[in-house]
Design a protein around this motif. Sequence first.
Motif, PDB file in Angstrom:
ATOM      1  N   TYR A   1       0.842  -1.207   0.000  1.00 30.30           N
ATOM      2  CA  TYR A   1       0.000   0.000   0.000  1.00 30.30           C
ATOM      3  C   TYR A   1       0.874   1.252   0.000  1.00 30.30           C
ATOM      4  N   VAL A   2       1.900   1.231   0.839  1.00 30.64           N
ATOM      5  CA  VAL A   2       2.805   2.380   0.942  1.00 30.64           C
ATOM      6  C   VAL A   2       3.582   2.554  -0.360  1.00 30.64           C
TER       7      VAL A   2
ATOM      8  N   ARG B   1       2.938   1.583  -3.383  1.00 27.59           N
ATOM      9  CA  ARG B   1       2.116   1.996  -4.520  1.00 27.59           C
ATOM     10  C   ARG B   1       1.844   3.508  -4.470  1.00 27.59           C
ATOM     11  N   GLU B   2       1.561   4.016  -3.280  1.00 26.66           N
ATOM     12  CA  GLU B   2       1.290   5.444  -3.151  1.00 26.66           C
ATOM     13  C   GLU B   2       2.552   6.270  -3.394  1.00 26.66           C
TER      14      GLU B   2
ATOM     15  N   SER C   1       3.163   6.356  -7.062  1.00 26.33           N
ATOM     16  CA  SER C   1       2.209   7.275  -7.673  1.00 26.33           C
ATOM     17  C   SER C   1       2.698   8.711  -7.525  1.00 26.33           C
ATOM     18  N   HIS C   2       3.196   9.048  -6.348  1.00 26.84           N
ATOM     19  CA  HIS C   2       3.735  10.391  -6.120  1.00 26.84           C
ATOM     20  C   HIS C   2       4.932  10.674  -7.031  1.00 26.84           C
TER      21      HIS C   2
END
Length: 223
Positions: free
Chosen positions: A135-136, A138-139, A142-143
Amino acid sequence: MEFIRITSIEDPLFRSMHDLMKEVFPPEEVLEYSLWREPLEDPGIRVFVAVHEGKVVGTTEYRYYEDDQVAMTDFTIIGQAGLGIGRFLARKRWQDLERLASESGKPMKGMFAEIYDPYRVEGHAFGGVKPMDPYVRREVLSHLGYKRIDFTYVHPSWENNGEAVEELDLCFLPTDEDETAISAALVAKFLRRYYAVLANKPQAWEAMVDGLEGKETLALLPL
């Protein structure tokens, strides 16, 4: 923190790097120790470790295909939180790729990466290292600007057993962040080249790449 390239399995830092990989990644994502000899000696494959106080605390592998003007991040591992390892590796990698593109005389179009879909890998702890939580990650990616390529993705297991791995998305970080599509032929060519080293590819992968070769473009979607 030091950014040190590894070019031999005889390098003591490689044993530490490989142990870190086994600690963090599932078995199907880790190439067996002895099979690393040729990749490390390949000048086109760039393997670096982050060394902090004499210890390998992170690592990244990537490559640049100057003919197609694209890079691929094979993996990035953060061994512990609180040291800024992820930012350090990303910054050093991008600087190196910009230099390689400049030396080739052609600008870089962007960089591929396989990114875990956290909703399909909830059972894997990634060594208990929180920055490696899917989860971390992937975010964070994305950033950084990565976008998901719009097709159903599978890849051959690195255990070379012909199994299909389905818990990842193929993503692309375009140099021009306003890009909304990528050439399907470029994606197919990249995949055939990247996985040429594996003799046992699943039929699902072959069918996927064949399908890409029949398309013109693929959308780049938010990650």
